[in-house]
Design an enzyme around this catalytic site. Sequence first.
Site, PDB file in Angstrom:
ATOM      1  N   HIS A 117      29.671  14.192  29.472  1.00 31.96           N
ATOM      2  CA  HIS A 117      30.313  15.484  28.921  1.00 31.96           C
ATOM      3  C   HIS A 117      30.801  15.269  27.569  1.00 31.96           C
ATOM      4  CE1 HIS A 117      30.953  16.359  33.424  1.00 31.96           C
ATOM      5  NE2 HIS A 117      29.934  17.201  32.923  1.00 31.96           N
ATOM      6  N   GLY A 122      22.361  19.204  28.894  1.00 29.51           N
ATOM      7  CA  GLY A 122      22.696  19.289  30.335  1.00 29.51           C
ATOM      8  C   GLY A 122      22.747  20.805  30.845  1.00 29.51           C
ATOM      9  N   ASP A 126      20.461  17.921  33.382  1.00 26.88           N
ATOM     10  CA  ASP A 126      20.910  17.238  34.465  1.00 26.88           C
ATOM     11  C   ASP A 126      19.856  17.711  35.599  1.00 26.88           C
ATOM     12  OD1 ASP A 126      23.424  16.791  33.464  1.00 26.88           O
ATOM     13  OD2 ASP A 126      24.026  18.721  33.864  1.00 26.88           O
ATOM     14  N   ASP A 168      34.120  14.143  32.451  1.00 28.70           N
ATOM     15  CA  ASP A 168      35.107  14.419  31.845  1.00 28.70           C
ATOM     16  C   ASP A 168      35.937  15.265  32.962  1.00 28.70           C
ATOM     17  OD1 ASP A 168      37.611  15.199  30.748  1.00 28.70           O
ATOM     18  OD2 ASP A 168      36.742  16.180  28.960  1.00 28.70           O
ATOM     19  N   HIS A 192      28.322  24.511  34.121  1.00 24.11           N
ATOM     20  CA  HIS A 192      27.010  23.752  34.829  1.00 24.11           C
ATOM     21  C   HIS A 192      27.206  22.857  35.930  1.00 24.11           C
ATOM     22  CE1 HIS A 192      27.386  20.884  31.779  1.00 24.11           C
ATOM     23  NE2 HIS A 192      26.531  20.027  32.372  1.00 24.11           N
ATOM     24  N   ASP A 215      24.821  22.078  38.597  1.00 21.13           N
ATOM     25  CA  ASP A 215      23.559  21.162  38.319  1.00 21.13           C
ATOM     26  C   ASP A 215      24.304  19.790  38.203  1.00 21.13           C
ATOM     27  OD1 ASP A 215      22.030  23.314  37.538  1.00 21.13           O
ATOM     28  OD2 ASP A 215      22.741  23.378  35.515  1.00 21.13           O
ATOM     29  N   ARG A 228      24.242  14.658  44.268  1.00 22.56           N
ATOM     30  CA  ARG A 228      23.593  14.822  45.672  1.00 22.56           C
ATOM     31  C   ARG A 228      22.179  14.142  45.666  1.00 22.56           C
ATOM     32  NH1 ARG A 228      20.129  17.802  47.376  1.00 22.56           N
ATOM     33  NH2 ARG A 228      19.606  18.308  49.377  1.00 22.56           N
TER      34      ARG A 228
END
Length: 122
Positions: A8, A56, A61, A81, A88, A91, A97
């Site tokens: 981030h 991202g 991502d 962060d 997002h 995402d 996951r």
Amino acid sequence: MEIAIIAHDGMKADLVQFLNEHKDFLHSENISLIATGTTGGKAENAGFKVTKMLSGPLGGDAQIAARVAEGKCNMVLFFKDPLAKHPHEPDINMLIRVCDVHNVPLATNQATAQLLLKAIAI
């Protein structure tokens, strides 16, 4: 071994510093780095060879998650962060996951990233 690097905005400098601290290992010929766009640009400016995906928020991502699902990406270092809000976030959660589903090591902070690199350097 393909390692994805993502950070981030508030963590990009920390990630670049981390990469520099491990540059001898990360510059070896058996390690390839992929990154989201802006993070990849920062890593390139620090002297690392990186394959850049989209940024991202624009789908980077998701591109990295696809590589994890395809068995191409072996590890993800994602310096999140924890104090900032991210538009997002779905995402980001999807990437986490997918790493869990495919049993791919994922570090979301410097301490865990350090342990993962030590583990594969043995």
